[in-house]
Design a protein around this motif. Structure first.
Motif, PDB file in Angstrom:
ATOM      1  N   GLN A 119      10.887  19.822  15.569  1.00  0.00           N
ATOM      2  CA  GLN A 119       9.616  19.249  15.122  1.00  0.00           C
ATOM      3  C   GLN A 119       9.130  18.277  16.176  1.00  0.00           C
ATOM      4  OE1 GLN A 119       9.793  17.502  11.250  1.00  0.00           O
ATOM      5  NE2 GLN A 119       7.637  16.967  11.202  1.00  0.00           N
ATOM      6  N   CYS A 150       6.225  15.767  17.825  1.00  0.00           N
ATOM      7  CA  CYS A 150       5.121  14.914  17.404  1.00  0.00           C
ATOM      8  C   CYS A 150       4.838  13.889  18.499  1.00  0.00           C
ATOM      9  CB  CYS A 150       5.439  14.212  16.089  1.00  0.00           C
ATOM     10  SG  CYS A 150       6.829  13.097  16.161  1.00  0.00           S
ATOM     11  N   TYR A 161       5.175  21.667  23.919  1.00  0.00           N
ATOM     12  CA  TYR A 161       6.188  22.252  23.054  1.00  0.00           C
ATOM     13  C   TYR A 161       7.574  21.775  23.475  1.00  0.00           C
ATOM     14  CZ  TYR A 161       2.579  25.760  21.980  1.00  0.00           C
ATOM     15  OH  TYR A 161       1.425  26.406  21.603  1.00  0.00           O
ATOM     16  N   CYS A 192      10.833  14.950  19.782  1.00  0.00           N
ATOM     17  CA  CYS A 192      11.210  16.269  19.265  1.00  0.00           C
ATOM     18  C   CYS A 192      12.493  16.097  18.470  1.00  0.00           C
ATOM     19  CB  CYS A 192      11.401  17.270  20.389  1.00  0.00           C
ATOM     20  SG  CYS A 192      11.904  18.920  19.827  1.00  0.00           S
ATOM     21  N   TYR A 206      14.725  28.620  20.416  1.00  0.00           N
ATOM     22  CA  TYR A 206      13.989  27.936  19.365  1.00  0.00           C
ATOM     23  C   TYR A 206      12.886  27.063  19.961  1.00  0.00           C
ATOM     24  CZ  TYR A 206      18.203  29.264  16.852  1.00  0.00           C
ATOM     25  OH  TYR A 206      19.240  29.966  16.317  1.00  0.00           O
ATOM     26  N   TRP A 207      11.758  27.070  19.261  1.00  0.00           N
ATOM     27  CA  TRP A 207      10.580  26.326  19.722  1.00  0.00           C
ATOM     28  C   TRP A 207      10.006  25.493  18.596  1.00  0.00           C
ATOM     29  CZ3 TRP A 207       8.471  26.704  24.705  1.00  0.00           C
ATOM     30  CH2 TRP A 207       9.106  27.617  25.557  1.00  0.00           C
ATOM     31  N   GLY A 208       9.502  24.328  18.972  1.00  0.00           N
ATOM     32  CA  GLY A 208       8.754  23.527  18.030  1.00  0.00           C
ATOM     33  C   GLY A 208       7.330  24.033  17.931  1.00  0.00           C
ATOM     34  N   GLN A 209       6.549  23.384  17.079  1.00  0.00           N
ATOM     35  CA  GLN A 209       5.211  23.868  16.762  1.00  0.00           C
ATOM     36  C   GLN A 209       4.143  23.431  17.750  1.00  0.00           C
ATOM     37  OE1 GLN A 209       6.541  21.218  15.600  1.00  0.00           O
ATOM     38  NE2 GLN A 209       4.993  19.702  15.116  1.00  0.00           N
ATOM     39  N   THR A 265       2.492  19.956  20.068  1.00  0.00           N
ATOM     40  CA  THR A 265       1.707  18.757  19.778  1.00  0.00           C
ATOM     41  C   THR A 265       0.677  18.603  20.899  1.00  0.00           C
ATOM     42  OG1 THR A 265       1.836  16.379  19.269  1.00  0.00           O
ATOM     43  CG2 THR A 265       3.388  17.209  20.915  1.00  0.00           C
ATOM     44  N   GLN A 270      15.815  23.930  13.829  1.00  0.00           N
ATOM     45  CA  GLN A 270      14.386  23.659  13.662  1.00  0.00           C
ATOM     46  C   GLN A 270      14.001  22.492  14.552  1.00  0.00           C
ATOM     47  OE1 GLN A 270      13.882  23.105   9.406  1.00  0.00           O
ATOM     48  NE2 GLN A 270      13.305  25.244   9.169  1.00  0.00           N
TER      49      GLN A 270
END
Length: 124
Positions: A4, A6, A94, A21, A113-116, A118, A2
């Motif tokens: 994340q 920001c 990302y 990240c 896998y990718w973050g959401q 920002t 995962q």
């Protein structure tokens, strides 16, 4: 894994911003961590990459000399330090991880896998 991301926000041209990240869920020892961005009305594009082990680093021409990617093993975190920012840096940023060949690090579909994302906005 995962991811994340920001740290996005609104800044003025010439300012700096640092994105983070945080990765969790699996060992990253064989992975490449990368940053991509999608500017308004445009396709996603590669920004920077760093090999978790070994430290290979690569940048897109548009950010070379202004952006710096780094990693913190203890925190399982990758950073993107953005300096001398320009309005054209405005985008959704990302982070992504995978094991692409280093020569193919800019190809987004090779990342698992990718973050959401920002949002970074740079005003003129």
């Amino acid at each position: 894994v995962q991811l994340q991301a920001c740290g996005g926000g609104l800044v003025q041209a010439g300012d700096s911003l640092r994105l983070s990240c945080l990765a969790s869920g699996r060992s990253l020892s064989t992975s490449t961590m990368s940053w991509f961005r999608q500017r308004p009305g445009q396709e996603r594009e590669f920004v920077a990459a760093i090999r978790w082990s070994g430290g290979n680093i690569g940048y897109a021409d548009a950010v070379k000399g202004r952006f710096t990617v780094s990693r913190d093993y203890a925190k399982d975190t990758v950073y993107l330090q953005m300096n001398s920012m320009k309005p054209e840096d405005t985008a959704l940023y990302y982070c992504a991880t995978g094991s692409p060949p280093w020569g193919s690090r800019s190809i987004g579909r090779l990342y698992y896998y990718w973050g959401q994302g920002t949002l970074v906005t740079v005003s003129s």
